[in-house]
Design a protein around this motif. Sequence first.
Motif, PDB file in Angstrom:
ATOM      1  N   GLU A   1     -17.727  -2.275  21.659  1.00 54.72           N
ATOM      2  CA  GLU A   1     -16.395  -2.336  21.516  1.00 54.72           C
ATOM      3  C   GLU A   1     -15.977  -3.262  20.325  1.00 54.72           C
ATOM      4  N   GLU A   2     -16.886  -4.275  20.219  1.00 53.39           N
ATOM      5  CA  GLU A   2     -16.612  -5.368  19.011  1.00 53.39           C
ATOM      6  C   GLU A   2     -17.031  -4.634  17.769  1.00 53.39           C
ATOM      7  N   ALA A   3     -17.985  -3.684  17.911  1.00 45.57           N
ATOM      8  CA  ALA A   3     -18.433  -2.937  16.650  1.00 45.57           C
ATOM      9  C   ALA A   3     -17.378  -2.202  16.317  1.00 45.57           C
ATOM     10  N   ALA A   4     -16.836  -1.448  17.021  1.00 40.99           N
ATOM     11  CA  ALA A   4     -15.636  -0.429  16.546  1.00 40.99           C
ATOM     12  C   ALA A   4     -14.500  -1.383  15.961  1.00 40.99           C
ATOM     13  N   ALA A   5     -14.241  -2.264  16.904  1.00 37.54           N
ATOM     14  CA  ALA A   5     -13.084  -3.185  16.355  1.00 37.54           C
ATOM     15  C   ALA A   5     -13.470  -3.673  14.863  1.00 37.54           C
ATOM     16  N   LEU A   6     -14.613  -4.243  14.439  1.00 37.87           N
ATOM     17  CA  LEU A   6     -14.843  -4.647  13.344  1.00 37.87           C
ATOM     18  C   LEU A   6     -14.709  -3.465  12.170  1.00 37.87           C
ATOM     19  N   ARG A   7     -15.081  -2.400  12.425  1.00 43.55           N
ATOM     20  CA  ARG A   7     -15.287  -1.154  11.366  1.00 43.55           C
ATOM     21  C   ARG A   7     -13.917  -0.847  11.385  1.00 43.55           C
ATOM     22  N   ALA A   8     -12.925  -0.684  12.353  1.00 48.20           N
ATOM     23  CA  ALA A   8     -11.502  -0.490  12.344  1.00 48.20           C
ATOM     24  C   ALA A   8     -10.737  -1.580  11.227  1.00 48.20           C
ATOM     25  N   THR A   9     -11.099  -3.011  11.583  1.00 45.28           N
ATOM     26  CA  THR A   9     -10.563  -4.073  10.782  1.00 45.28           C
ATOM     27  C   THR A   9     -10.992  -3.860   9.188  1.00 45.28           C
ATOM     28  N   CYS A  10     -12.410  -3.516   8.992  1.00 49.30           N
ATOM     29  CA  CYS A  10     -12.757  -3.279   7.636  1.00 49.30           C
ATOM     30  C   CYS A  10     -12.141  -2.149   7.006  1.00 49.30           C
ATOM     31  N   ASP A  11     -12.105  -0.831   7.576  1.00 46.78           N
ATOM     32  CA  ASP A  11     -11.064   0.220   7.297  1.00 46.78           C
ATOM     33  C   ASP A  11      -9.856  -0.090   6.812  1.00 46.78           C
ATOM     34  N   THR A  12      -9.064  -0.842   7.613  1.00 51.22           N
ATOM     35  CA  THR A  12      -7.932  -1.321   7.340  1.00 51.22           C
ATOM     36  C   THR A  12      -7.704  -2.092   6.169  1.00 51.22           C
ATOM     37  N   TRP A  13      -8.557  -3.140   6.040  1.00 55.40           N
ATOM     38  CA  TRP A  13      -8.492  -4.049   5.102  1.00 55.40           C
ATOM     39  C   TRP A  13      -8.846  -3.284   3.599  1.00 55.40           C
ATOM     40  N   ASN A  14      -9.811  -2.139   3.804  1.00 55.67           N
ATOM     41  CA  ASN A  14     -10.259  -1.786   2.535  1.00 55.67           C
ATOM     42  C   ASN A  14      -9.185  -0.744   2.132  1.00 55.67           C
ATOM     43  N   GLU A  15      -8.445  -0.099   2.908  1.00 55.13           N
ATOM     44  CA  GLU A  15      -7.234   0.792   2.678  1.00 55.13           C
ATOM     45  C   GLU A  15      -6.345   0.140   1.892  1.00 55.13           C
ATOM     46  N   GLN A  16      -5.829  -1.153   2.269  1.00 56.10           N
ATOM     47  CA  GLN A  16      -5.049  -1.981   1.846  1.00 56.10           C
ATOM     48  C   GLN A  16      -5.587  -2.378   0.137  1.00 56.10           C
ATOM     49  N   LEU A  17      -6.791  -2.581   0.264  1.00 55.36           N
ATOM     50  CA  LEU A  17      -7.255  -2.991  -1.090  1.00 55.36           C
ATOM     51  C   LEU A  17      -7.189  -1.932  -1.898  1.00 55.36           C
ATOM     52  N   GLN A  18      -7.399  -0.759  -1.876  1.00 58.34           N
ATOM     53  CA  GLN A  18      -7.288   0.659  -2.485  1.00 58.34           C
ATOM     54  C   GLN A  18      -5.909   0.519  -3.039  1.00 58.34           C
ATOM     55  N   ASN A  19      -4.780   0.449  -2.238  1.00 57.12           N
ATOM     56  CA  ASN A  19      -3.445   0.251  -2.315  1.00 57.12           C
ATOM     57  C   ASN A  19      -3.087  -0.662  -3.339  1.00 57.12           C
ATOM     58  N   HIS A  20      -3.801  -1.823  -3.516  1.00 56.50           N
ATOM     59  CA  HIS A  20      -3.636  -2.831  -4.524  1.00 56.50           C
ATOM     60  C   HIS A  20      -4.229  -2.666  -6.073  1.00 56.50           C
ATOM     61  N   ILE A  21      -5.391  -1.619  -5.808  1.00 54.14           N
ATOM     62  CA  ILE A  21      -6.107  -1.526  -6.982  1.00 54.14           C
ATOM     63  C   ILE A  21      -5.473  -0.164  -7.655  1.00 54.14           C
ATOM     64  N   ALA A  22      -4.797   0.408  -6.858  1.00 49.86           N
ATOM     65  CA  ALA A  22      -4.133   1.918  -7.659  1.00 49.86           C
ATOM     66  C   ALA A  22      -3.248   1.366  -8.873  1.00 49.86           C
ATOM     67  N   PRO A  23      -2.286   0.488  -8.544  1.00 52.91           N
ATOM     68  CA  PRO A  23      -1.312   0.287  -9.699  1.00 52.91           C
ATOM     69  C   PRO A  23      -1.977  -0.651 -10.704  1.00 52.91           C
ATOM     70  N   ALA A  24      -3.178  -1.266 -10.511  1.00 50.67           N
ATOM     71  CA  ALA A  24      -3.856  -1.969 -11.404  1.00 50.67           C
ATOM     72  C   ALA A  24      -4.582  -1.207 -12.369  1.00 50.67           C
ATOM     73  N   ARG A  25      -5.223  -0.098 -11.743  1.00 54.66           N
ATOM     74  CA  ARG A  25      -5.656   1.055 -12.374  1.00 54.66           C
ATOM     75  C   ARG A  25      -4.852   1.675 -13.468  1.00 54.66           C
ATOM     76  N   ILE A  26      -3.694   2.112 -13.224  1.00 55.27           N
ATOM     77  CA  ILE A  26      -2.753   2.704 -14.124  1.00 55.27           C
ATOM     78  C   ILE A  26      -2.397   1.877 -15.247  1.00 55.27           C
ATOM     79  N   ALA A  27      -2.273   0.496 -14.692  1.00 49.03           N
ATOM     80  CA  ALA A  27      -1.787  -0.693 -16.066  1.00 49.03           C
ATOM     81  C   ALA A  27      -3.072  -0.444 -17.079  1.00 49.03           C
ATOM     82  N   ILE A  28      -4.203  -0.570 -16.415  1.00 44.02           N
ATOM     83  CA  ILE A  28      -5.335  -0.597 -17.133  1.00 44.02           C
ATOM     84  C   ILE A  28      -5.543   0.614 -18.109  1.00 44.02           C
ATOM     85  N   GLY A  29      -5.168   1.543 -17.795  1.00 46.48           N
ATOM     86  CA  GLY A  29      -5.395   2.910 -18.845  1.00 46.48           C
ATOM     87  C   GLY A  29      -4.305   2.781 -19.650  1.00 46.48           C
ATOM     88  N   VAL A  30      -3.477   1.951 -19.592  1.00 46.33           N
ATOM     89  CA  VAL A  30      -2.299   1.893 -20.597  1.00 46.33           C
ATOM     90  C   VAL A  30      -2.933   0.911 -21.838  1.00 46.33           C
TER      91      VAL A  30
END
Length: 230
Positions: A103-132
Amino acid sequence: MGGVALTAAGSSGITTRAAVPLLETGTMDWLSPVSGFVGTVVGAGVSYFATRQAQANTVADARQARLQAKQDQAVTALAAAFGALHQHARHVPNDRERWTGNEEAAALRATCDTWNEQLQNHIAPARIAIGVIRDSHLRHRLDEAMKLLETWNSGLENAFHGRDRVWLLRGIIAHAVDCVGAWQREEPLPEPNHAFARARDSLATKEDEWEAEAEAREEERQRRAAAPGD
């Protein structure tokens, strides 16, 4: 055309007569309008090319203004994205601890997945700006920074070893910010800081490992395909 007869005594005493034509006043009368027409044509041509040059300059100035506006917008977008990434890095999950329960391992994986998803959401607009960004050196360095952040949970494993994750990720972002600042000041890009260099080396090592593993899998696949009876 009329003429005037002139007489002259030659050496033989014979008098000769030659008719010398006179320019009639009408000749100058038609040359004047022709000269005026030529001047008008030349003047019109000069005016036309001057107008075209002015229009070309106006178009070039307008294009340059549009490009500069896009660069300014890109910098503004990058500032917002880098700020969000810097704040998000504060909460990077720490999975170095060994969990004994499922259960602890599953909770950690879920936390990592959530944090990573939010990270990608922040990176996406940066990628668009970098392309300009028009500067290829800056664009390449910022792309590299985003790649390091994107692979945080796989490519930066060696870089995280014995280091604080927040320090490492924020160091990558800080270097990206420094590069944009140097570009705006028309200065050379700074050398990577310690965190960026450490992350870069870690990802390069992991990419070599991934490539070797992929080659080994392909060799195994070909061996099995060539084996009789398989």
